[in-house]
Design an enzyme around this catalytic site. Structure first.
Site, PDB file in Angstrom:
ATOM      1  N   GLY A   1      35.091  42.611  57.740  1.00 28.90           N
ATOM      2  CA  GLY A   1      35.441  43.007  56.374  1.00 28.90           C
ATOM      3  C   GLY A   1      34.232  43.509  55.602  1.00 28.90           C
TER       4      GLY A   1
ATOM      5  N   SER B   1      35.011  34.072  43.618  1.00 24.50           N
ATOM      6  CA  SER B   1      35.197  35.429  43.119  1.00 24.50           C
ATOM      7  C   SER B   1      35.227  35.355  41.603  1.00 24.50           C
ATOM      8  CB  SER B   1      36.520  35.975  43.632  1.00 24.50           C
ATOM      9  OG  SER B   1      36.905  37.086  42.857  1.00 24.50           O
ATOM     10  N   SER B   2      34.729  36.406  40.950  1.00 27.64           N
ATOM     11  CA  SER B   2      34.707  36.369  39.484  1.00 27.64           C
ATOM     12  C   SER B   2      36.124  36.317  38.909  1.00 27.64           C
ATOM     13  CB  SER B   2      33.957  37.581  38.932  1.00 27.64           C
ATOM     14  OG  SER B   2      34.603  38.778  39.296  1.00 27.64           O
ATOM     15  N   CYS B   3      37.139  36.702  39.707  1.00 25.63           N
ATOM     16  CA  CYS B   3      38.508  36.701  39.165  1.00 25.63           C
ATOM     17  C   CYS B   3      39.098  35.297  39.107  1.00 25.63           C
ATOM     18  CB  CYS B   3      39.411  37.651  39.933  1.00 25.63           C
ATOM     19  SG  CYS B   3      39.785  37.080  41.575  1.00 25.63           S
TER      20      CYS B   3
ATOM     21  N   TYR C   1      45.797  33.559  44.353  1.00 24.70           N
ATOM     22  CA  TYR C   1      44.494  33.762  45.005  1.00 24.70           C
ATOM     23  C   TYR C   1      43.435  32.882  44.337  1.00 24.70           C
ATOM     24  CZ  TYR C   1      40.195  36.191  46.348  1.00 24.70           C
ATOM     25  OH  TYR C   1      38.935  36.487  46.811  1.00 24.70           O
TER      26      TYR C   1
ATOM     27  N   LYS D   1      41.081  29.910  45.898  1.00 27.41           N
ATOM     28  CA  LYS D   1      39.615  30.031  45.930  1.00 27.41           C
ATOM     29  C   LYS D   1      38.949  28.883  45.179  1.00 27.41           C
ATOM     30  CE  LYS D   1      38.386  33.334  48.517  1.00 27.41           C
ATOM     31  NZ  LYS D   1      37.284  33.238  49.467  1.00 27.41           N
TER      32      LYS D   1
ATOM     33  N   HIS E   1      41.335  47.348  46.301  1.00 27.63           N
ATOM     34  CA  HIS E   1      40.752  47.178  44.968  1.00 27.63           C
ATOM     35  C   HIS E   1      40.488  48.553  44.354  1.00 27.63           C
ATOM     36  CE1 HIS E   1      39.915  43.029  46.389  1.00 27.63           C
ATOM     37  NE2 HIS E   1      40.283  42.789  45.146  1.00 27.63           N
TER      38      HIS E   1
HETATM   39  P1  GDP Z   1      40.873  43.136  39.383  1.00 29.75           P
HETATM   40  O1  GDP Z   1      39.422  43.365  39.062  1.00 29.75           O
HETATM   41  O2  GDP Z   1      41.131  41.767  39.940  1.00 29.75           O
HETATM   42  O3  GDP Z   1      41.764  43.448  38.201  1.00 29.75           O
HETATM   43  O4  GDP Z   1      41.286  44.068  40.603  1.00 29.75           O
HETATM   44  P2  GDP Z   1      41.319  45.626  40.931  1.00 29.75           P
HETATM   45  O5  GDP Z   1      40.029  46.037  41.521  1.00 29.75           O
HETATM   46  O6  GDP Z   1      42.522  45.824  41.799  1.00 29.75           O
HETATM   47  O7  GDP Z   1      41.600  46.413  39.557  1.00 29.75           O
HETATM   48  C1  GDP Z   1      40.652  46.623  38.566  1.00 29.75           C
HETATM   49  C2  GDP Z   1      41.173  47.511  37.464  1.00 29.75           C
HETATM   50  O8  GDP Z   1      41.211  48.867  37.942  1.00 29.75           O
HETATM   51  C3  GDP Z   1      42.568  47.229  36.913  1.00 29.75           C
HETATM   52  O9  GDP Z   1      42.518  47.387  35.486  1.00 29.75           O
HETATM   53  C4  GDP Z   1      43.433  48.340  37.513  1.00 29.75           C
HETATM   54  O10 GDP Z   1      44.545  48.680  36.727  1.00 29.75           O
HETATM   55  C5  GDP Z   1      42.442  49.486  37.576  1.00 29.75           C
HETATM   56  N1  GDP Z   1      42.733  50.542  38.569  1.00 29.75           N
HETATM   57  C6  GDP Z   1      42.712  51.878  38.333  1.00 29.75           C
HETATM   58  N2  GDP Z   1      43.020  52.580  39.432  1.00 29.75           N
HETATM   59  C7  GDP Z   1      43.211  51.678  40.426  1.00 29.75           C
HETATM   60  C8  GDP Z   1      43.541  51.805  41.813  1.00 29.75           C
HETATM   61  O11 GDP Z   1      43.729  52.880  42.369  1.00 29.75           O
HETATM   62  N3  GDP Z   1      43.641  50.624  42.523  1.00 29.75           N
HETATM   63  C9  GDP Z   1      43.442  49.404  41.944  1.00 29.75           C
HETATM   64  N4  GDP Z   1      43.530  48.295  42.696  1.00 29.75           N
HETATM   65  N5  GDP Z   1      43.148  49.264  40.625  1.00 29.75           N
HETATM   66  C10 GDP Z   1      43.025  50.372  39.885  1.00 29.75           C
END
Ligand code: GDP
Length: 338
Positions: free
Chosen positions: A23, A117-119, A146, A150, A189
């Site tokens: 990964g 994870s920060s989330c 998740y 974690k 992501h």
């Molecule tokens: P998070 O940090 O746990 O919210 O995870 P993500 O990395 O999936 O999303 C981060 C932010 O990016 C969120 O506000 C999404 O709505 C936005 N976003 C914009 N475009 C995309 C995309 O193509 N994929 C994902 N996963 N998020 C997106």
């Protein structure tokens, strides 16, 4: 990346197990370890060792005489996939953590590094988020399953440390990206998902590209190799049960990310924001004072990191393949029975 890091703890004859080595994060750690001359790595693919199988994990630790563990294996996914499959995310991540941590304790692993994870910090934590904010408020609902899993893993490390004196430590990485990421259009992501969309828009000469959400959320991004360097620093010189944030300490809006992405990918059309897709937590940026006090700091800027990740993705054909569900290093559980 060159560095003059000196290792006294991690010796070259130590047997180092990197769980989840295919990964994003595990692969970056393997690359850094190899660059420092550590060849005694114990690596298993999902087909060779199913971390959801407690008996297989125990047998593996019993037979392999592991000294150090980087526990990078996890079921991971972006905001949409995560929110729609919360049962799978909580189940698989609890099982992986419980099986590996308990077996590592039983078979006398010298040190284990766990990844939070920060989330998993509260949705409305004060920014930048300090380590003490953990469990101080309600979680972001889109990734609650998740996050709970974690948090359980992180707390297991802390409790094994306190009750049994095990040197099991944890770090709290911010959003990471880089080579070997999951570039699936829906499950990934934001960086790999957005990169794929911009790349396809450029290739198809599309006049418009759609970005999920309003563009307003703020996120911090760390290149995986910078994280790997932090993980090695922690393995070498940090033994406390308290977790450590790992990030850049700087954030950007998703809108800013989209414009930087367009520049890196060479997409010149219009960018539109689809507010019907979830935004997730409004802001997520870590206070990295403690980690930096160990002498580590990130070296790769967002724009350079995006260029490196894009070069890798093009070379690896990452946009040609639709990655396996949940990410390249994600073991998938049997379907849950109702
Ligand atoms: P998070 O940090 O746990 O919210 O995870 P993500 O990395 O999936 O999303 C981060 C932010 O990016 C969120 O506000 C999404 O709505 C936005 N976003 C914009 N475009 C995309 C995309 O193509 N994929 C994902 N996963 N998020 C997106």
């Amino acid at each position: 990346m060159t560095s003059l890091k000196v290792f006294s703890r991690l010796t070259h004859d130590a047997r180092i197990f990197v769980a989840g080595h295919r990964g994003l994060v595990g692969n970056a750690i393997v690359r850094r370890l190899k660059a420092y001359g550590f060849d005694n790595l114990v690596l298993r693919t999902h087909a060779e060792l199913d971390l959801l199988d407690q008996s297989a994990v125990r047998t593996f630790f019993k037979e392999e005489d592991i000294d150090y563990v980087f526990l990078c294996a996890a079921k991971v996914g972006g905001i949409l996939h995560n929110s729609l499959h919360q049962a799978d995310f909580i189940y698989e991540n609890v099982m992986i953590s419980a099986n590996v941590i308990q077996a590592a304790a039983t078979y006398d692993v010298q040190k284990l590094l766990y990844l939070g994870s920060s989330c998993i910090y509260p949705k409305h934590a004060t920014q930048p988020i300090v380590e003490e904010a953990l469990l101080s408020g309600a979680l972001e609902p889109t990734n609650e399953g998740y996050a709970i899993a974690k948090i359980a893993g992180l707390k297991m490390c802390e409790k094994f440390h306190q009750q049994y004196g095990k040197c099991f430590v944890s770090v709290m990485p911010t959003n990471m990206y880089g080579p070997n990421d999951n570039f699936h259009p829906d499950h990934s992501h934001v960086i790999p998902g957005m990169m794929r969309r911009f790349h396809e828009a450029r290739e198809n000469r599309a006049s418009q590209v759609v970005v999920w959400g309003t563009g307003a959320p703020r996120r911090e991004f760390l290149y995986a190799d910078d994280f790997a360097e932090a993980a090695l620093t922690v393995m070498e010189c940090y033994d406390k049960p308290e977790t450590l944030n790992v990030g850049t300490g700087e954030d950007v809006t998703i809108r800013e990310l989209a414009y930087t992405m367009a520049k890196v990918v060479g997409y010149k059309g219009e960018i539109v924001f689809d507010a019907s897709k979830p935004d997730g937590t409004p802001r997520k940026v870590l206070d990295v004072t403690k980690m930096k006090s160990l002498g580590w700091e990130p070296r790769i800027s967002l724009e350079i990191g995006l260029k490196l990740a894009y070069e890798w993705a093009l070379k690896a054909g990452a946009f040609d393949i639709v990655a396996a569900e949940g990410g390249v290093n994600a073991p998938s559980a049997p379907p849950l029975r109702p």
